[in-house]
Design an enzyme around this catalytic site. Structure first.
Site, PDB file in Angstrom:
ATOM      1  N   HIS A   1      -0.358   1.556 -11.718  1.00 12.60           N
ATOM      2  CA  HIS A   1       0.829   1.555 -10.919  1.00 12.60           C
ATOM      3  C   HIS A   1       2.088   1.042 -11.979  1.00 12.60           C
ATOM      4  O   HIS A   1       3.174   1.336 -11.973  1.00 12.60           O
ATOM      5  CB  HIS A   1       0.736   0.978  -9.628  1.00 12.60           C
ATOM      6  CG  HIS A   1       0.254   1.898  -8.475  1.00 12.60           C
ATOM      7  ND1 HIS A   1      -1.169   1.830  -8.313  1.00 12.60           N
ATOM      8  CD2 HIS A   1       0.652   2.813  -8.171  1.00 12.60           C
ATOM      9  CE1 HIS A   1      -1.268   2.762  -7.388  1.00 12.60           C
ATOM     10  NE2 HIS A   1      -0.285   3.481  -7.416  1.00 12.60           N
TER      11      HIS A   1
ATOM     12  N   GLU B   1      -7.389  13.203  -2.867  1.00 13.96           N
ATOM     13  CA  GLU B   1      -7.707  12.161  -4.085  1.00 13.96           C
ATOM     14  C   GLU B   1      -9.136  11.905  -4.123  1.00 13.96           C
ATOM     15  O   GLU B   1      -9.422  11.257  -4.876  1.00 13.96           O
ATOM     16  CB  GLU B   1      -6.972  10.806  -3.803  1.00 13.96           C
ATOM     17  CG  GLU B   1      -5.590  11.071  -3.261  1.00 13.96           C
ATOM     18  CD  GLU B   1      -4.729   9.870  -3.137  1.00 13.96           C
ATOM     19  OE1 GLU B   1      -4.206   9.317  -4.001  1.00 13.96           O
ATOM     20  OE2 GLU B   1      -4.767   9.367  -2.034  1.00 13.96           O
TER      21      GLU B   1
ATOM     22  N   ASP C   1      -5.963   9.299  -8.712  1.00 12.42           N
ATOM     23  CA  ASP C   1      -7.153   8.720  -7.886  1.00 12.42           C
ATOM     24  C   ASP C   1      -8.204   9.865  -8.100  1.00 12.42           C
ATOM     25  O   ASP C   1      -9.440   9.460  -8.201  1.00 12.42           O
ATOM     26  CB  ASP C   1      -6.783   8.512  -6.437  1.00 12.42           C
ATOM     27  CG  ASP C   1      -6.175   7.063  -6.131  1.00 12.42           C
ATOM     28  OD1 ASP C   1      -7.068   6.148  -6.973  1.00 12.42           O
ATOM     29  OD2 ASP C   1      -5.406   6.822  -5.453  1.00 12.42           O
TER      30      ASP C   1
ATOM     31  N   CYS D   1       0.917  15.778  -7.004  1.00 12.80           N
ATOM     32  CA  CYS D   1       1.760  14.699  -7.440  1.00 12.80           C
ATOM     33  C   CYS D   1       1.483  13.367  -8.120  1.00 12.80           C
ATOM     34  O   CYS D   1       1.985  12.523  -8.486  1.00 12.80           O
ATOM     35  CB  CYS D   1       2.204  14.317  -5.886  1.00 12.80           C
ATOM     36  SG  CYS D   1       0.656  13.567  -5.038  1.00 12.80           S
TER      37      CYS D   1
HETATM   38  C1  PEP Z   1      -2.669   9.475  -7.120  1.00  9.94           C
HETATM   39  O1  PEP Z   1      -3.742   8.992  -6.971  1.00  9.94           O
HETATM   40  O2  PEP Z   1      -2.689  10.752  -7.907  1.00  9.94           O
HETATM   41  C2  PEP Z   1      -1.351   9.532  -6.456  1.00  9.94           C
HETATM   42  C3  PEP Z   1      -0.276  10.206  -6.758  1.00  9.94           C
HETATM   43  O3  PEP Z   1      -1.353   8.138  -5.795  1.00  9.94           O
HETATM   44  P1  PEP Z   1      -1.010   6.670  -6.275  1.00  9.94           P
HETATM   45  O4  PEP Z   1      -0.716   7.108  -7.765  1.00  9.94           O
HETATM   46  O5  PEP Z   1      -0.076   6.115  -5.634  1.00  9.94           O
HETATM   47  O6  PEP Z   1      -2.563   6.269  -5.914  1.00  9.94           O
HETATM   48 MG    MG Z   2      -3.490   7.768  -4.942  1.00  9.89          MG
END
Ligand code: PEP
Ligand code: MG
Length: 405
Positions: free
Chosen positions: A36, A261, A285, A332
């Protein structure tokens, strides 16, 4: 003069307070490419190279070239190298804002990932057709109590109003793992929080979280013209999807989907497609769980490479199930921001891509440079390879409009 921050690691909260325009890049010894911390930096248009052993040995005050696309770092570059890099930036030119399409006109919606209201101007400015992932954690993190419905409603309405003719897909709260919430502690100690009570799993013990969030979304949607989609994170089973979709419909939210995910969800996407009204593949994920490689560990970055055919096979399963059921299938995760991989996803049947606003221009150009058949051929070549590097090379050889960018 913008500077490069060199550090062992940074927390997402450190990145969130970096002054706009003063940081040219991040260079971190640790952290993974889909952590993140990196996602936030990218959203701010700050390139980052992570998992870079020896980064702390870069002398203070040195000139450093940091290429967030290739991961290359050059300390004390020559004048020619500097000129080449600045020239390459300029050559990208101003972004064009046509909707996402392949060269033969097949639409692939280009959407923005939004991690806070601060990201909205960039999303609109880069020509996003809407929001493919609104990470709602920004309303909850660092708080001692849940945000009120009215506060949530106002934030969601701001996002909906930024795309009056587009779609806005909101992900309900994804707490847990690396995003713990003070007012939502796990019932018991979790030795592996990424595999713990997180995402949709947390709603059973705290139903008020979901009820209030859906109520706020329904209030925000009343009178807004954007098409609102609501999706749940970390869905594994059909039962979880059913419960979530029912809760959305009961709240007056007619377009309810799930994030894919977890490998089990991808493998049985055909079952989920009976229930979920759209899919959004979270490759960050999905890669972490497919390759059993913690996305926060820089040293494991190469093992979680989304070019690996195992991940592409899972994306293909989801895209095929979506197409059969007539559902939107978005990617995404950070992988959608790689122009070559974006073409491969389109070739696999993905119908929308959502990414940090800064990546939209390059992905739009990549799609516009290749027909759907080309993208399909690149996807087939990548899936026929036996590893990530070979998959990337095979696909890129069939995507000539990408050049060597
Ligand atoms: C992912 O896991 O690809 C996702 C878009 O969610 P995050 O990165 O917020 O876990
Ligand atoms: Mg995720």
């Amino acid at each position: 003069m913008p500077y490069v921050i060199v550090a062992r690691d940074l927390a997402p909260s450190d990145v969130a307070v970096l002054p706009h325009g003063s940081v040219a890049a991040l260079l971190l010894e640790e952290s993974g490419p889909t952590s993140h911390t990196v996602i936030l930096a990218r959203a701010m248009g700050v390139p980052a190279v992570v998992g870079c052993a020896g980064a702390l040995r870069v002398p203070e005050g040195a000139v450093v070239l940091v290429d967030g696309d290739t991961g290359q770092v050059r300390v004390a570059p020559t004048a020619a190298e500097l000129a080449r890099t600045t020239g390459r930036r300029a050559a990208h030119g101003p972004a064009t804002y046509r909707p996402g399409r392949t060269a033969d006109g097949c639409p692939v919606a280009l959407l923005a990932n939004i991690g806070s209201l601060r990201d909205l101007p960039a999303a609109v400015g880069c020509g996003a057709e809407g929001v493919g992932l609104l990470r709602t954690e920004f309303l909850y993190l660092g708080r001692r109590a849940r945000p009120q419905v009215a506060e949530q409603r106002d934030a969601y309405r701001t996002v909906l109003d930024a795309f009056p003719e587009g779609q806005v897909v909101v992900r309900t709260l994804d707490a847990g793992a690396d995003k713990p919430l003070a007012f939502l502690p796990p019932a018991r100690h979790e030795p592996n929080p990424a595999l713990g009570v997180r995402g949709v799993r947390a709603y059973a013990a705290h139903p008020e979280i979901l009820t209030e969030q859906l109520a706020a979304l329904a209030e925000a949607a009343a009178g807004a013209t954007a098409r609102l989609g609501v999706m749940a994170p970390m869905v594994t089973t059909v039962e979880e999807a059913e419960r979530f979709v029912r809760a959305c419909h009961d709240a007056g939210l007619p377009w309810a989907g799930v994030m894919v995910e977890v490998p089990a969800a991808a493998l049985r996407a055909r079952d989920l497609a009976e229930v979920a009204e759209f899919f959004s593949i979270g490759t960050n994920d999905l890669a972490q769980f497919t390759f059993a490689a913690d996305r926060q560990l820089g040293g494991l970055g190469p093992l979680g490479d989304p070019w690996h055919p195992a991940l592409l096979d899972l994306v293909a399963l989801v895209a095929e199930a979506s197409a059969r059921a007539g559902r939107q299938c978005c990617v995404c995760g950070e992988a959608a921001a790689d122009p070559a991989l974006a073409c491969v996803f389109a070739g696999l049947g993905v119908t929308a891509l959502s990414m940090a606003p800064a990546a939209l221009g390059a992905v739009r150009r990549a799609l516009a440079g290749h027909t759907l058949d080309r993208c399909r051929a690149a996807a087939a070549a990548a899936r026929a390879a036996t590893g990530a590097q070979a998959a990337r090379a095979a696909a890129r050889a069939l995507l000539p409009a990408l050049g060597d960018a």
